[in-house]
Design a protein around this motif. Structure first.
Motif, PDB file in Angstrom:
ATOM      1  N   PHE A 285      42.092 -72.964 -16.464  1.00 48.71           N
ATOM      2  CA  PHE A 285      43.052 -73.753 -17.235  1.00 48.71           C
ATOM      3  C   PHE A 285      44.284 -74.120 -16.420  1.00 48.71           C
ATOM      4  N   ALA A 286      44.229 -73.887 -15.115  1.00 49.27           N
ATOM      5  CA  ALA A 286      45.391 -74.168 -14.263  1.00 49.27           C
ATOM      6  C   ALA A 286      44.933 -74.866 -12.989  1.00 49.27           C
ATOM      7  N   PRO A 287      44.589 -76.160 -13.085  1.00 50.02           N
ATOM      8  CA  PRO A 287      44.212 -76.885 -11.870  1.00 50.02           C
ATOM      9  C   PRO A 287      45.395 -76.982 -10.907  1.00 50.02           C
ATOM     10  N   MET A 288      45.094 -77.212  -9.647  1.00 52.07           N
ATOM     11  CA  MET A 288      46.140 -77.284  -8.626  1.00 52.07           C
ATOM     12  C   MET A 288      45.982 -78.576  -7.829  1.00 52.07           C
ATOM     13  N   GLN A 289      47.094 -79.250  -7.592  1.00 49.65           N
ATOM     14  CA  GLN A 289      47.042 -80.481  -6.807  1.00 49.65           C
ATOM     15  C   GLN A 289      46.933 -80.157  -5.324  1.00 49.65           C
ATOM     16  N   ALA A 290      46.044 -80.872  -4.635  1.00 47.04           N
ATOM     17  CA  ALA A 290      45.839 -80.686  -3.209  1.00 47.04           C
ATOM     18  C   ALA A 290      45.852 -82.048  -2.533  1.00 47.04           C
ATOM     19  N   GLN A 291      45.659 -82.036  -1.227  1.00 50.90           N
ATOM     20  CA  GLN A 291      45.700 -83.261  -0.447  1.00 50.90           C
ATOM     21  C   GLN A 291      44.632 -84.255  -0.889  1.00 50.90           C
ATOM     22  N   ASP A 292      43.473 -83.751  -1.309  1.00 55.27           N
ATOM     23  CA  ASP A 292      42.353 -84.624  -1.666  1.00 55.27           C
ATOM     24  C   ASP A 292      42.146 -84.741  -3.171  1.00 55.27           C
ATOM     25  N   GLY A 293      43.178 -84.480  -3.952  1.00 57.41           N
ATOM     26  CA  GLY A 293      43.077 -84.556  -5.409  1.00 57.41           C
ATOM     27  C   GLY A 293      43.337 -83.205  -6.036  1.00 57.41           C
ATOM     28  N   TRP A 294      42.929 -83.052  -7.287  1.00 55.57           N
ATOM     29  CA  TRP A 294      43.169 -81.797  -7.995  1.00 55.57           C
ATOM     30  C   TRP A 294      42.010 -80.830  -7.783  1.00 55.57           C
ATOM     31  N   LEU A 295      42.352 -79.558  -7.582  1.00 57.44           N
ATOM     32  CA  LEU A 295      41.363 -78.490  -7.510  1.00 57.44           C
ATOM     33  C   LEU A 295      41.135 -77.924  -8.891  1.00 57.44           C
ATOM     34  N   VAL A 296      39.879 -77.681  -9.235  1.00 58.38           N
ATOM     35  CA  VAL A 296      39.562 -76.954 -10.457  1.00 58.38           C
ATOM     36  C   VAL A 296      38.690 -75.769 -10.059  1.00 58.38           C
TER      37      VAL A 296
END
Length: 416
Positions: free
Chosen positions: A18-29
């Motif tokens: 329930f806590a995605p993280m933004q990264a260089q290539d988009g959001w991490l799930v």
């Protein structure tokens, strides 16, 4: 050259369902299959999500999670609902976050693994899910139930551990007894129910200290914290027992024991297509994929582990000797394609040694000590021997031939 290696930003938390993280290539799930197991159908759903909503890239993490990359914000938020509906997570976000629990991946398959490991893990999982007060635990705080056996006791490492104890009370499967270990402190051998309650009590004590004092040191990283937790609940550590000693699995890929075999994703990375192929292989056996903390998938019931394109299925594959993070393609703090460099260097890593190629000094891919660690900078790599990515480099190397020579054998002046 040293100025070329910048100080990374430490976020201090991990992405969750329930806590995605933004990264260089988009959001991490990220999804954490309960007790590290998923069915072939569930694996196909994850593969479909990776391809339809992300960039098709999937990472197998050292916590036994699946991490998907390249999501857009709306797709990242919808991902959790699909996973919960598929039985791959809990509907309550706080309960889901609390249940960071790893189980020996061969539990129920390896006759030398404690027979009660699965049941013990189920009890602890239920206790964590039902203890709302434990929501104060930090994101990276984790638990494990380590039954020993083919993968020896100590292969799993966490802040609070239940380790199988033999009839004499020391580590080793058998007898239905468990030691509860936190940092440098451990209990005498206990029955499974008592061990689960002890683990929950230690977690509660940590929550109180964390909330009251803002304390962020964890037993896994600062072993003395475990002793303070024992004191908080009035429990005296076992004076003669040894606290957990980290072990490494002697075999990670290929045939393991009984009817169990394993395939490992190189650098922990795979595609949706590769995961779908693994699901098809699992259906030739018992239909279950068991995740390992070393980027592997275990299958049971196969007469022969087939070749899986892109996966490591031989125990002597040189790629098992290297670790690397996502690098510049997925992390703003990295400056090089460290994964490709690691794979290119793999054939030159001496047997029995580990090479860690890190995009920055955080060392996310391999927090343990490696024989050789290379930390990327704008002009090359900082070289660390028998240390971690955050340690001071002994020197800096830039030319590829020089880098390769450092991996193969240290100069006389750098030998320990």
């Amino acid at each position: 050259m040293s100025a070329a290696i910048s100080v990374p930003v430490v976020k201090g938390w991990c992405p969750g369902l329930f806590a995605p993280m933004q990264a260089q290539d988009g959001w991490l799930v990220r999804v954490r299959p309960p007790l590290g197991r998923m069915t072939a159908a569930q694996a196909r759903l994850v593969a479909d999500s990776a391809e339809q909503d992300g960039n098709g890239q999937i990472s197998l993490t050292n916590r036994g999670n699946l991490q998907l990359r390249g999501f857009k914000p709306d797709a990242a938020l919808a991902f959790s609902r699909r996973m919960v509906e598929a039985g791959l997570g809990l509907a309550d976000p706080e309960a889901e976050r609390r249940t960071a629990l790893q189980l020996s991946p061969l539990a129920g398959l390896d006759p030398a693994c404690a027979a009660g490991a699965l049941r013990c893990a189920e009890r602890l999982y239920a206790g964590l899910a039902g203890s709302a007060a434990l929501s104060a635990l930090p994101d990276k705080f984790g638990f494990c139930v380590d039954g020993g056996g083919f993968f020896p006791t100590g292969v799993l490492q966490a802040d609070i551990m239940l380790q199988a104890a033999g009839a004499d009370g020391v580590s080793g499967a058998g007898g239905g007894l468990w030691r509860v270990v936190s940092g440098s402190a451990c209990t005498v051998a206990q029955g499974p129910e008592e061990a689960v309650q002890t683990a929950l009590a230690l977690a509660g004590a940590y929550c109180e200290a964390y909330v009251r004092q803002g304390e962020k040191k964890r037993p896994l990283r600062v072993p003395s914290v475990g002793e303070s937790l024992f004191a908080e609940i009035g429990l005296r550590p076992d004076a003669v027992g040894m606290a957990s000693v980290a072990q490494a699995p002697r075999v990670r890929a290929g045939y393991l024991v009984g009817a169990a075999s394993a395939a490992v994703a190189p650098l922990g990375r795979m595609t949706g297509t590769m995961l779908r192929a693994c699901a098809a292989v699992a259906e030739e056996g018992d239909g279950v994929l068991r995740l390992t903390p070393w980027s592997g998938l275990i299958f049971s019931g196969l007469t022969k582990l087939p070749d899986l394109e892109g996966m490591i299925t031989r125990p002597d594959d040189a790629r098992l000797r290297v670790h690397a993070c996502i690098g510049v393609s997925g992390c703003a703090q990295a400056v090089r394609d460290v994964g490709q460099d690691a794979l290119s260097l793999a054939p030159f890593v001496p047997e029995g040694e580990i090479l860690h190629v890190s995009g920055c000094s955080k060392g996310c891919a391999y927090p343990a000590v490696a024989e050789v660690t290379l930390v990327a900078g704008a002009e090359g790599y900082g070289l660390i021997r028998h240390g971690r990515a955050g340690d001071e480099p002994v020197r800096y190397v830039s030319g590829w031939e020089e880098v390769r020579a450092c991996v193969q054998a240290p100069p006389e002046g750098e030998r320990n």
